[in-house]
Design an enzyme around this catalytic site. Structure first.
Site, PDB file in Angstrom:
ATOM      1  N   HIS A 365      35.470  37.627  44.924  1.00 33.28           N
ATOM      2  CA  HIS A 365      36.457  38.284  44.068  1.00 33.28           C
ATOM      3  C   HIS A 365      37.886  37.877  44.350  1.00 33.28           C
ATOM      4  O   HIS A 365      38.799  38.355  43.680  1.00 33.28           O
ATOM      5  CB  HIS A 365      36.368  39.805  44.224  1.00 33.28           C
ATOM      6  CG  HIS A 365      35.222  40.414  43.497  1.00 33.28           C
ATOM      7  ND1 HIS A 365      35.296  40.820  42.198  1.00 33.28           N
ATOM      8  CD2 HIS A 365      33.948  40.662  43.893  1.00 33.28           C
ATOM      9  CE1 HIS A 365      34.128  41.306  41.807  1.00 33.28           C
ATOM     10  NE2 HIS A 365      33.289  41.221  42.833  1.00 33.28           N
ATOM     11  N   LYS A 557      47.794  48.654  36.821  1.00 33.02           N
ATOM     12  CA  LYS A 557      46.926  47.959  37.780  1.00 33.02           C
ATOM     13  C   LYS A 557      47.399  48.356  39.164  1.00 33.02           C
ATOM     14  O   LYS A 557      48.458  48.955  39.301  1.00 33.02           O
ATOM     15  CB  LYS A 557      47.033  46.445  37.601  1.00 33.02           C
ATOM     16  CG  LYS A 557      48.482  45.945  37.467  1.00 33.02           C
ATOM     17  CD  LYS A 557      48.576  44.467  37.145  1.00 33.02           C
ATOM     18  CE  LYS A 557      48.274  44.102  35.715  1.00 33.02           C
ATOM     19  NZ  LYS A 557      46.953  43.490  35.560  1.00 33.02           N
ATOM     20  N   ARG A 558      46.631  48.045  40.197  1.00 29.55           N
ATOM     21  CA  ARG A 558      47.125  48.333  41.539  1.00 29.55           C
ATOM     22  C   ARG A 558      48.468  47.655  41.764  1.00 29.55           C
ATOM     23  O   ARG A 558      48.755  46.606  41.198  1.00 29.55           O
ATOM     24  CB  ARG A 558      46.100  47.869  42.582  1.00 29.55           C
ATOM     25  CG  ARG A 558      44.913  48.788  42.716  1.00 29.55           C
ATOM     26  CD  ARG A 558      45.316  50.208  43.092  1.00 29.55           C
ATOM     27  NE  ARG A 558      45.702  50.290  44.482  1.00 29.55           N
ATOM     28  CZ  ARG A 558      44.911  50.724  45.464  1.00 29.55           C
ATOM     29  NH1 ARG A 558      43.695  51.160  45.210  1.00 29.55           N
ATOM     30  NH2 ARG A 558      45.347  50.762  46.710  1.00 29.55           N
ATOM     31  N   LYS A 563      50.567  40.697  41.786  1.00 25.43           N
ATOM     32  CA  LYS A 563      50.537  41.126  40.386  1.00 25.43           C
ATOM     33  C   LYS A 563      51.945  41.202  39.795  1.00 25.43           C
ATOM     34  O   LYS A 563      52.118  41.318  38.588  1.00 25.43           O
ATOM     35  CB  LYS A 563      49.823  42.475  40.268  1.00 25.43           C
ATOM     36  CG  LYS A 563      48.313  42.399  40.575  1.00 25.43           C
ATOM     37  CD  LYS A 563      47.677  43.775  40.538  1.00 25.43           C
ATOM     38  CE  LYS A 563      46.191  43.801  40.863  1.00 25.43           C
ATOM     39  NZ  LYS A 563      45.325  43.337  39.781  1.00 25.43           N
ATOM     40  N   THR A 665      40.487  42.653  34.612  1.00 20.29           N
ATOM     41  CA  THR A 665      39.682  43.253  33.549  1.00 20.29           C
ATOM     42  C   THR A 665      40.560  44.164  32.692  1.00 20.29           C
ATOM     43  O   THR A 665      40.246  44.402  31.532  1.00 20.29           O
ATOM     44  CB  THR A 665      38.498  44.061  34.111  1.00 20.29           C
ATOM     45  OG1 THR A 665      38.994  44.943  35.135  1.00 20.29           O
ATOM     46  CG2 THR A 665      37.430  43.156  34.686  1.00 20.29           C
ATOM     47  N   LYS A 669      40.562  45.038  28.491  1.00 15.96           N
ATOM     48  CA  LYS A 669      40.600  46.361  27.858  1.00 15.96           C
ATOM     49  C   LYS A 669      41.764  46.450  26.878  1.00 15.96           C
ATOM     50  O   LYS A 669      41.617  46.951  25.761  1.00 15.96           O
ATOM     51  CB  LYS A 669      40.776  47.459  28.919  1.00 15.96           C
ATOM     52  CG  LYS A 669      39.696  47.532  29.975  1.00 15.96           C
ATOM     53  CD  LYS A 669      40.159  48.433  31.139  1.00 15.96           C
ATOM     54  CE  LYS A 669      39.359  48.198  32.386  1.00 15.96           C
ATOM     55  NZ  LYS A 669      39.988  48.806  33.583  1.00 15.96           N
TER      56      LYS A 669
HETATM   57  C1  LIG Z   1      40.418  48.221  34.701  1.00 15.27           C
HETATM   58  C2  LIG Z   1      41.037  48.994  35.792  1.00 15.27           C
HETATM   59  C3  LIG Z   1      41.633  48.328  36.866  1.00 15.27           C
HETATM   60  C4  LIG Z   1      41.736  46.831  36.945  1.00 15.27           C
HETATM   61  O1  LIG Z   1      42.945  46.420  36.309  1.00 15.27           O
HETATM   62  P1  LIG Z   1      43.500  44.926  36.509  1.00 15.27           P
HETATM   63  O2  LIG Z   1      44.668  44.883  35.566  1.00 15.27           O
HETATM   64  O3  LIG Z   1      42.406  44.000  36.088  1.00 15.27           O
HETATM   65  O4  LIG Z   1      43.887  44.785  37.923  1.00 15.27           O
HETATM   66  C5  LIG Z   1      42.210  49.088  37.871  1.00 15.27           C
HETATM   67  N1  LIG Z   1      42.191  50.441  37.838  1.00 15.27           N
HETATM   68  C6  LIG Z   1      41.646  51.114  36.801  1.00 15.27           C
HETATM   69  C7  LIG Z   1      41.680  52.598  36.804  1.00 15.27           C
HETATM   70  C8  LIG Z   1      41.042  50.420  35.755  1.00 15.27           C
HETATM   71  O5  LIG Z   1      40.475  51.101  34.749  1.00 15.27           O
END
Ligand SMILES: *Cc1c(COP(=O)(O)O)cnc(C)c1O
Length: 823
Positions: A365, A557-558, A563, A665, A669
């Site tokens: 990952h 995101k985190r 990032k 991911t 979304k």
């Molecule tokens: C999808 C999701 C992530 C991943 O987000 P990235 O932008 O791909 O890092 C992190 N936290 C939550 C709650 C999510 O639903």
């Protein structure tokens, strides 16, 4: 693969029947009645009504799979970021509308009742959410599959802000029990720890016997995973640790009553709390024990199930069982299976190794060095002495038989490939162990899988050219469209077949409507209505007033340097500065929305949160800029908040430094729900651009080659600071007390880090990002062009259905087939 699900799920009962069922449970399961019931009681009564179908599905699916002799997959993951389950279960059973109508009849609001459910946040971020989407897809595709993880008492911490700073509070998702889990005490296992290894001689043969000094009980809690259509219901099995009762009794009997409790407290610590670090290794003994605890319990469970169906002849074990390692966290499962096969089942090393390698596959990952797990050899030796011996044996055979054969006499390559890293303290490299012990290694997006081969494991790729492959990540369209965006789902349903949540490629039918004025109007009206709903959420959570006519620009995101939330911040400051210099600066009103938790020990990440909050406070209260700019940092970002925000998003910020985001991911979304991506050529952004069309995303910045070239040349962030006046001005702004009145310098650490090190090249990409943001502004003002681009995103994202990812794993890695449960 069987595709017997040609239509959307059919409701299995009527509104009056559902009402009756809820009332029955309210009275006889919850012991309350309509006039007195709390929202929570209603929630539990609905869950009980749903569970009548769910448990029926569980037993039907189990019966179908039991002793069938079909190959099954076991998905081992230290994290499952499930979120809430009620609305998803209702959707997948085809009961949502029925339940909604039934509750309205009862004078209740289903959507309010859904808010009572706490998120099941047993994960940090993308990796854990991926596991959750994958088990949804495995159930939907009728695959014989089980998810295995830990039943953490406390999931990811709840985030609050105090004077702009992150404060962590414990997560209490099970404080009042959970409606969705069922304890299976009959399937508990024992997990051994510590002790020493004895060599026993019998009939001229020697064998190793592990004498552990500590044992834990592993209690399974099963969460039913309802596939779309409700036909197949798989399980997620989560292990809780308890003190071993036999062990306890000794202490108890010898008069150590309180000691016996102390013992139990230690044992229960193992599943107490999820480590909140994302993309960094924790390196703690308890974390290693967590990894071994759930790996060992899961393998024992698989072994028990195999033996009850096939007896003690294990010759078909590898043929019937696939195990997927979600990152290296469960890598200790490899030596654990070897230990069972060699020490307990009497296999030769050679046969055991053949079986083990045929069983495991590993998903990588990350390439970030700080996230690659390495454990001190001394620690593994102490906690798992026999496993350490087995790892040595795996390593020496690998180096002698495979590496030596390929590169005779090359000690440098042996040093590099060795599972043991030499140094002042020897370390065990879990990535190398996973790659050596697996038949297949995959990355999670095309570019990432290429970098795994080129940069992370080039020699292993030369040694085993067919071992490395790609499976691009995906998301479940059931949760991330059907359930979270009902308005867009019903609009879609007017134009494409109702089974689009299963066959997402059907959305490509919308491409023909991308320029249709009436459809554009309907599509953008949905976005507007979703934004208006979210304006209220922002008000409730933060007190900030924003306009739904502004562009909702979203980075969720985190919080991590790679990032680059601070790149977003610098650009916001630049816009603010332009507006202060020229109040007529032509900017379409924009609301920048952040959601992000920082690991509690990650100092700079917490400073970035603080800086964003301080800048937000200033901007949001500055009347001079006429509400053209707002900045909202939503506290406690989590799955249920993402489900509300994503349908209301216009712009999706995916601005990681090229080469650092394995896939992402969140990008999928947001794009599926019609947000336009502003992003770098990184992770799955590249594939999203390919699918949606490069005109329908805004790509900017350095690519992987550019990053490598700049690094080779020697990156000097201060050069960018000196040569760009606007960049210099906003960075210097962080030094004074403009954003922290009376307290100058509170934000200086962010500036200092960027000028002095800037490990993720924020300053190098600033100008390109700033230009890309102008493109967003221009595109948004062209209503037709924007609507067209948004529709094209929704219509083109079928590749990112997690069903497609799982189909790839099933066909190319697991070699398993669908076994639909019989009605
Ligand atoms: C999808 C999701 C992530 C991943 O987000 P990235 O932008 O791909 O890092 C992190 N936290 C939550 C709650 C999510 O639903």
């Amino acid at each position: 693969m069987a595709t017997n699900l040609s239509a959307a799920p059919q409701p299995q009962l009527t509104v009056p029947q559902f009402k009756e069922s809820v009332l029955k449970h309210l009275h006889s399961t919850l012991g309350t009645y309509e006039e007195k019931a709390s929202q929570q009681a209603w929630n539990q009564a609905i869950a009980a009504a749903i569970n009548e179908f769910v448990y029926d599905g569980v037993s039907r699916t189990r019966k179908t799979h039991a002793g069938k002799g079909t190959r099954a997959v076991h998905y081992l993951s230290l994290e499952f970021l499930m979120g809430r389950l009620m609305s998803n279960n209702l959707q997948n059973l085809g009961l949502y509308e029925i339940a909604d109508a039934a509750m309205t009849d009862l004078g209740q609001s289903l959507s309010d009742i859904l808010e009572e459910e706490p998120d099941m946040a047993l994960g940090n971020g993308g990796l854990g959410r991926l596991a959750a989407c994958f088990i949804d897809s495995m159930a939907t595709l009728s695959l014989p599959a089980i998810g295995y993880g830990i039943h953490y008492e406390h999931g990811l911490f709840r985030q609050e802000f105090y004077k702009g700073r992150q404060v962590e509070r414990p997560d209490e998702w099970r404080e009042f029990g959970s409606s969705w889990e069922i304890c299976r005490p009959e399937s508990q296992q024992t997990v051994k720890l510590y002790g020493y290894v004895e060599t026993v001689y019998e009939q001229g043969q020697s064998r190793k016997v592990w004498r552990p000094s500590r044992t834990l009980r592993a209690i399974p809690w099963d969460i039913p995973i309802v596939g779309y259509g409700g036909q197949n219901v798989n399980i997620l099995r989560l292990w809780e640790s308890r003190a071993d009762k036999f062990f306890d009794w000794d202490v108890f009997n010898s008069g150590g009553y309180l000691d016996a409790y102390a013992e139990s407290v230690q044992a229960e610590t193992v599943s107490k709390v999820l480590y909140p670090n994302d993309e960094t290794e924790a390196g703690k003994e308890l974390r290693l024990i967590q990894q071994y605890f759930f790996s060992a319990a899961s393998i024992a469970d698989v072994m028990r199930r195999y033996k009850s169906a096939h007896g003690n002849d294990l010759s078909k074990f590898a043929e019937l069982n696939a195990m997927q390692l979600n990152d290296t966290h469960p890598a200790i499962a490899i030596p654990e299976l070897m230990r069972i096969l060699v020490d307990e089942e009497g296999f030769t090393w050679h046969d055991a190794w053949t079986m083990t390698r045929a069983t495991f596959a590993y998903t990588n990952h990350t390439l970030l060095p700080e996230a690659l797990e390495r454990w001190p050899l001394k620690l593994i030796e102490k906690v798992l002495p026999r496993h350490m011996e087995i790892i040595f044996e795996i390593n020496s055979r690998f180096l002698q038989d495979e590496v030596e054969a390929k590169w005779p006499g090359d000690d440098a390559v042996k040093r590099k490939l060795s599972i043991i890293e030499e140094g002042s303290a020897q370390m065990v490299r879990m990535g190398n162990l996973s790659a050596v012990g697996s038949h297949t290694v995959n990355g999670v997006a095309q570019i990432h899988s290429e970098l795994v081969k080129k940069d992370l494991f080039p020699e292993l790729n030369a040694l085993w050219p067919t071992k490395f492959t790609n499976v691009t990540n995906g998301i479940t369209p059931r949760r991330w469209m059907k359930a979270c965006n009902p308005r867009l789902s019903s609009l879609i349903e007017k134009h494409v077949d109702a089974d689009w949540p299963r066959y997402l490629e059907k959305l490509s039918g919308l491409k023909a409507l991308a320029d249709d004025a009436a459809f554009q109007k309907d599509y953008m009206a949905v976005k507007q209505a979703n934004k208006e709903d979210f304006v209220k959420v922002i008000r409730e959570l933060t007190g900030i007033e924003v306009s739904a006519d502004a562009i909702f620009d979203v980075q969720i995101k985190r919080l991590h340097e790679y990032k680059r939330q601070h790149l977003n911040l610098l650009h916001i400051m630049a816009l603010y500065r332009r507006l202060l210099i020229d109040p007529n600066y032509d900017l379409h009103p924009r609301v920048f929305i952040f959601g992000a938790k920082a690991a509690p020990g990650y100092r700079l990440a917490k400073e970035i949160i603080f800086a964003i909050n301080k800048v937000a406070e200033k901007i949001n209260n500055d009347v001079r800029i006429n509400n053209k700019l707002k900045v909202v940092f939503l506290p406690n970002y989590r799955v249920s908040l993402a489900e509300k925000l994503i349908p209301a998003s216009d712009v999706s910020e995916q601005i990681s430094l090229a080469g650092k985001e394995a896939s992402g991911t969140g990008n999928m979304k947001l794009a599926l729900n019609g947000a336009i991506t502003i992003g770098t050529m990184d992770g799955a952004n590249i594939e999203i651009a390919e699918e949606a069309g490069t005109d329908n995303v805004v790509i900017f910045g350095m690519e992987v080659d550019d990053v490598e070239a700049l690094l080779a040349k020697g990156y000097q962030p201060a050069d960018y600071y000196r040569s760009n006046d606007e960049l210099k001005a906003v960075l210097d702004w962080l030094d004074g007390d403009f954003f922290t009145p009376g307290e100058p310098g509170l934000l200086s650490e962010v500036k200092r880090n960027l000028i002095e090190s800037d490990s993720f090249m924020v300053l190098a990409d600033f100008e390109a990002y700033s230009e890309a943001q102008k493109k967003i502004d221009t595109l948004y003002r062209d209503k037709k062009a924007w609507a067209r681009a948004a529709i094209m995103n929704t219509a083109s994202l079928a590749k990112f259905n997690s069903d497609r990812s799982i189909q790839d794993y099933a066909e190319n890695i697991w070699h398993i087939k669908a076994v639909p449960a019989k009605s």
